[in-house]
Scaffold this motif. Sequence first.
Motif, PDB file in Angstrom:
ATOM      1  N   VAL A 264      -3.072  52.030 -19.828  1.00  0.00           N
ATOM      2  CA  VAL A 264      -4.378  52.298 -20.848  1.00  0.00           C
ATOM      3  C   VAL A 264      -3.987  52.622 -22.108  1.00  0.00           C
ATOM      4  O   VAL A 264      -2.791  53.225 -22.271  1.00  0.00           O
ATOM      5  CB  VAL A 264      -5.140  53.422 -19.972  1.00  0.00           C
ATOM      6  CG1 VAL A 264      -4.180  54.748 -20.078  1.00  0.00           C
ATOM      7  CG2 VAL A 264      -6.538  53.643 -20.853  1.00  0.00           C
ATOM      8  N   GLU A 265      -4.800  52.356 -23.061  1.00  0.00           N
ATOM      9  CA  GLU A 265      -4.373  52.826 -24.479  1.00  0.00           C
ATOM     10  C   GLU A 265      -5.623  53.515 -25.135  1.00  0.00           C
ATOM     11  O   GLU A 265      -6.663  53.502 -24.813  1.00  0.00           O
ATOM     12  CB  GLU A 265      -4.101  51.395 -25.357  1.00  0.00           C
ATOM     13  CG  GLU A 265      -5.296  50.601 -25.558  1.00  0.00           C
ATOM     14  CD  GLU A 265      -5.090  49.482 -26.259  1.00  0.00           C
ATOM     15  OE1 GLU A 265      -5.865  48.938 -27.137  1.00  0.00           O
ATOM     16  OE2 GLU A 265      -4.206  48.650 -25.942  1.00  0.00           O
ATOM     17  N   ALA A 266      -5.636  53.997 -26.304  1.00  0.00           N
ATOM     18  CA  ALA A 266      -6.679  54.859 -27.143  1.00  0.00           C
ATOM     19  C   ALA A 266      -6.068  54.711 -28.392  1.00  0.00           C
ATOM     20  O   ALA A 266      -5.107  54.744 -28.813  1.00  0.00           O
ATOM     21  CB  ALA A 266      -6.867  56.170 -26.622  1.00  0.00           C
ATOM     22  N   TYR A 267      -7.213  54.942 -29.287  1.00  0.00           N
ATOM     23  CA  TYR A 267      -7.090  55.250 -30.780  1.00  0.00           C
ATOM     24  C   TYR A 267      -7.824  56.462 -31.149  1.00  0.00           C
ATOM     25  O   TYR A 267      -8.767  56.639 -30.437  1.00  0.00           O
ATOM     26  CB  TYR A 267      -7.373  53.979 -31.564  1.00  0.00           C
ATOM     27  CG  TYR A 267      -8.881  53.522 -31.548  1.00  0.00           C
ATOM     28  CD1 TYR A 267      -9.679  53.891 -32.332  1.00  0.00           C
ATOM     29  CD2 TYR A 267      -9.051  52.142 -30.909  1.00  0.00           C
ATOM     30  CE1 TYR A 267     -11.025  53.458 -32.162  1.00  0.00           C
ATOM     31  CE2 TYR A 267     -10.240  51.727 -30.961  1.00  0.00           C
ATOM     32  CZ  TYR A 267     -11.288  52.289 -31.400  1.00  0.00           C
ATOM     33  OH  TYR A 267     -12.726  51.774 -31.451  1.00  0.00           O
ATOM     34  N   HIS A 345      -4.286  62.186 -22.153  1.00  0.00           N
ATOM     35  CA  HIS A 345      -4.273  61.694 -20.394  1.00  0.00           C
ATOM     36  C   HIS A 345      -2.836  60.993 -20.440  1.00  0.00           C
ATOM     37  O   HIS A 345      -2.277  60.500 -21.225  1.00  0.00           O
ATOM     38  CB  HIS A 345      -5.172  60.485 -20.329  1.00  0.00           C
ATOM     39  CG  HIS A 345      -5.203  60.066 -19.084  1.00  0.00           C
ATOM     40  ND1 HIS A 345      -5.715  60.609 -18.124  1.00  0.00           N
ATOM     41  CD2 HIS A 345      -4.626  58.781 -18.610  1.00  0.00           C
ATOM     42  CE1 HIS A 345      -5.624  60.097 -16.982  1.00  0.00           C
ATOM     43  NE2 HIS A 345      -5.109  58.949 -17.113  1.00  0.00           N
ATOM     44  N   PRO A 346      -2.333  61.532 -19.303  1.00  0.00           N
ATOM     45  CA  PRO A 346      -0.762  61.105 -19.074  1.00  0.00           C
ATOM     46  C   PRO A 346      -0.764  59.617 -19.095  1.00  0.00           C
ATOM     47  O   PRO A 346      -1.675  58.889 -18.549  1.00  0.00           O
ATOM     48  CB  PRO A 346      -0.652  61.678 -17.461  1.00  0.00           C
ATOM     49  CG  PRO A 346      -1.659  62.772 -17.293  1.00  0.00           C
ATOM     50  CD  PRO A 346      -2.876  62.460 -18.138  1.00  0.00           C
ATOM     51  N   ASP A 347       0.525  59.379 -19.751  1.00  0.00           N
ATOM     52  CA  ASP A 347       0.615  57.722 -20.146  1.00  0.00           C
ATOM     53  C   ASP A 347      -0.210  57.125 -20.872  1.00  0.00           C
ATOM     54  O   ASP A 347      -0.015  55.852 -20.941  1.00  0.00           O
ATOM     55  CB  ASP A 347       0.926  57.264 -18.557  1.00  0.00           C
ATOM     56  CG  ASP A 347       2.289  57.674 -17.793  1.00  0.00           C
ATOM     57  OD1 ASP A 347       3.012  58.386 -18.450  1.00  0.00           O
ATOM     58  OD2 ASP A 347       2.382  57.276 -16.782  1.00  0.00           O
ATOM     59  N   ALA A 348      -1.287  57.700 -21.463  1.00  0.00           N
ATOM     60  CA  ALA A 348      -2.119  56.946 -22.232  1.00  0.00           C
ATOM     61  C   ALA A 348      -1.342  56.639 -23.810  1.00  0.00           C
ATOM     62  O   ALA A 348      -0.566  57.553 -24.135  1.00  0.00           O
ATOM     63  CB  ALA A 348      -3.203  57.670 -22.828  1.00  0.00           C
ATOM     64  N   MET A 349      -1.285  55.312 -24.145  1.00  0.00           N
ATOM     65  CA  MET A 349      -0.478  54.915 -25.166  1.00  0.00           C
ATOM     66  C   MET A 349      -1.398  54.886 -26.301  1.00  0.00           C
ATOM     67  O   MET A 349      -2.582  54.821 -26.350  1.00  0.00           O
ATOM     68  CB  MET A 349      -0.091  53.401 -24.846  1.00  0.00           C
ATOM     69  CG  MET A 349       0.882  53.337 -23.759  1.00  0.00           C
ATOM     70  SD  MET A 349       0.994  51.405 -23.394  1.00  0.00           S
ATOM     71  CE  MET A 349       1.146  51.626 -21.638  1.00  0.00           C
ATOM     72  N   VAL A 350      -0.745  54.798 -27.695  1.00  0.00           N
ATOM     73  CA  VAL A 350      -1.573  54.731 -28.965  1.00  0.00           C
ATOM     74  C   VAL A 350      -1.487  53.273 -29.386  1.00  0.00           C
ATOM     75  O   VAL A 350      -0.541  52.670 -29.097  1.00  0.00           O
ATOM     76  CB  VAL A 350      -0.928  55.663 -29.889  1.00  0.00           C
ATOM     77  CG1 VAL A 350      -1.552  55.364 -31.433  1.00  0.00           C
ATOM     78  CG2 VAL A 350      -1.048  57.087 -29.483  1.00  0.00           C
ATOM     79  N   ALA A 351      -2.715  52.674 -29.746  1.00  0.00           N
ATOM     80  CA  ALA A 351      -2.864  51.357 -29.961  1.00  0.00           C
ATOM     81  C   ALA A 351      -4.087  51.293 -30.934  1.00  0.00           C
ATOM     82  O   ALA A 351      -5.073  52.122 -30.952  1.00  0.00           O
ATOM     83  CB  ALA A 351      -3.089  50.450 -29.097  1.00  0.00           C
ATOM     84  N   SER A 352      -3.770  50.628 -32.167  1.00  0.00           N
ATOM     85  CA  SER A 352      -4.730  50.519 -33.209  1.00  0.00           C
ATOM     86  C   SER A 352      -5.882  49.768 -33.196  1.00  0.00           C
ATOM     87  O   SER A 352      -7.131  50.187 -33.883  1.00  0.00           O
ATOM     88  CB  SER A 352      -4.020  50.200 -34.447  1.00  0.00           C
ATOM     89  OG  SER A 352      -3.772  48.781 -34.452  1.00  0.00           O
ATOM     90  N   ARG A 406       7.177  58.468 -27.043  1.00  0.00           N
ATOM     91  CA  ARG A 406       6.864  57.941 -25.575  1.00  0.00           C
ATOM     92  C   ARG A 406       5.733  57.260 -25.672  1.00  0.00           C
ATOM     93  O   ARG A 406       5.501  55.957 -25.178  1.00  0.00           O
ATOM     94  CB  ARG A 406       6.882  58.885 -24.579  1.00  0.00           C
ATOM     95  CG  ARG A 406       7.033  58.214 -23.172  1.00  0.00           C
ATOM     96  CD  ARG A 406       7.185  59.475 -22.162  1.00  0.00           C
ATOM     97  NE  ARG A 406       5.977  59.983 -21.846  1.00  0.00           N
ATOM     98  CZ  ARG A 406       4.920  59.524 -21.010  1.00  0.00           C
ATOM     99  NH1 ARG A 406       5.143  58.791 -20.057  1.00  0.00           N
ATOM    100  NH2 ARG A 406       3.938  60.293 -20.866  1.00  0.00           N
ATOM    101  N   ARG A 407       4.859  57.528 -26.123  1.00  0.00           N
ATOM    102  CA  ARG A 407       3.452  57.086 -26.342  1.00  0.00           C
ATOM    103  C   ARG A 407       3.195  56.093 -27.362  1.00  0.00           C
ATOM    104  O   ARG A 407       2.503  55.144 -27.093  1.00  0.00           O
ATOM    105  CB  ARG A 407       2.564  58.153 -26.643  1.00  0.00           C
ATOM    106  CG  ARG A 407       2.216  59.198 -25.301  1.00  0.00           C
ATOM    107  CD  ARG A 407       1.274  60.387 -25.626  1.00  0.00           C
ATOM    108  NE  ARG A 407       1.155  61.283 -24.506  1.00  0.00           N
ATOM    109  CZ  ARG A 407       0.195  61.322 -23.643  1.00  0.00           C
ATOM    110  NH1 ARG A 407      -0.701  60.273 -23.690  1.00  0.00           N
ATOM    111  NH2 ARG A 407       0.083  62.143 -22.617  1.00  0.00           N
ATOM    112  N   CYS A 408       3.906  56.003 -28.568  1.00  0.00           N
ATOM    113  CA  CYS A 408       3.849  55.075 -29.475  1.00  0.00           C
ATOM    114  C   CYS A 408       4.873  54.095 -29.255  1.00  0.00           C
ATOM    115  O   CYS A 408       4.532  53.061 -30.107  1.00  0.00           O
ATOM    116  CB  CYS A 408       3.995  55.914 -30.810  1.00  0.00           C
ATOM    117  SG  CYS A 408       2.565  57.123 -30.950  1.00  0.00           S
TER     118      CYS A 408
END
Length: 489
Positions: A264-267, A345-352, A406-408
């Motif tokens: 999963v990702e979020a911005y 959130h654990p393991d949520a990645m940053v994506a633009s 780690r997330r980015c």
Amino acid sequence: MSSPVLLTGGTVVDPESGSMSVQDVLVRDGVVAELGDVRAPEGAEVLDVTGLVVGPGFVDLHSHVHSVAGQRLQAYDGVTTALDLESGLIPVERAYAEAAAHGRPLHYGFSASWGGARAQVLLGLEPDATLASGLAVLGEPGWQRSSTPRELADSLALIERELGAGALGIGILLGYAPRLDPAEYLAVARLAAAAGRPTYTHVRELVEADPTTPIDGSEEVVRAAAETGAAMHHCHVNSTSRRHVDRVLAMLDKSRAEGSRVTVEAYPYGAGSTAVGAAFLEPSLLGRWDIGPSSIVMVGTGERIRDERRLRELRADSPGETCIIEFLDETDPADAALLRRSLEHPDAMVASDAMPVTWDDGSHDTREWPLPPGGTTHPRTAGTFLRAIRMMVREEGAWSWPEAFRRCSYLPAQVLADTTAAMHGKGRLAVGSDADLVVLDPDAVTDRATHTDPTQPSLGVRHLLVAGRLVIRDATLDTQAYPGRPIRA
């Protein structure tokens, strides 16, 4: 090959091991050659980075910029690899060839476009490997309908050919065809599982927003992952879940705990951006988002839509035009907390979800730097990663520096590492890893782009190396640097 670069005295972060220590980094021939107390080799460019943070460049799984101008904004946001995976382009051979011919400051890559394949089969539209043509078709009812068995077979065959050409998985804009038969999504997931490539989904509406939906959008990803075994990436969970993000994240957690390969990702913004003709912006449906027409602003003109009548006009006359949708109120503490929880959130990645930069004359790229005035885009194009770091590291203290990288960097690279050899050395900082590095001033990192001035570059990137080449040195862009390479499966 560029000359060796020695970064001395910086705080070096490797998110794979979680380590953070002061040491030197020697870059040679596009890789990290030495770490520790390093003597400068003859001819090396030596940069004193004492007091700065050195880490692997950010890997953006969700960038639609496809231009030198857009990638330069992302470079100042710490990005070294910018991939279009949610939407993808078709045919990917042409997309890769055109990017290589024009030159790119950052690494680039594309998924196979499920939407483009469907448009070719259902509407007879010949794909041209551009985002503009993809946006233009999103509001077309003929594109949104379910396929016949023959049409489904033909679109799957097209996607399979794209995977054979090196596409980085399958980009699925399901939210733009919200009444589609769920069996079609399962068929695409089975194809992805058989090919060993991930899917990247913009989910259809949640049941809270549309009780008549054929299936809850996020639950659909979870079910398909469990049934097919495919690796499935849930795009921008903040904007598709809105005020229901806690329920969605808990469901994704449960799926992962049961063994499904769901990421999963979020911005870090409370406003999204898309084509005004998108199915979910039908005026009668906006109340389900807790918004109205005035929550929508046209990117090209700055027009805030006054009422349903005007929204219907724009959707009919220019459905592919880009708009901004304000779905959360960042000044409201409850909405701001929801946004933070999607990032925490654990393991949520940053994506633009970076969008193209466009100017009044219709142009969407330039080699001029600084960018000419008047360029329009969503501010997340220029500010996503350093905004997230400002919020979560500097202001909230929710992430350590290893966790931020780690997330980015690391987690996004891992989404592709199993299927894409070119990603094996990215997202980490160890001897032998790729020399895609960002050097940050920890006290200065921040975003500057706003909805009224969206092309203001972020601050805090002191140096940026892509494939060992300095694209940014002492916060100054090298306008002759185009070291970006294709990332293909």
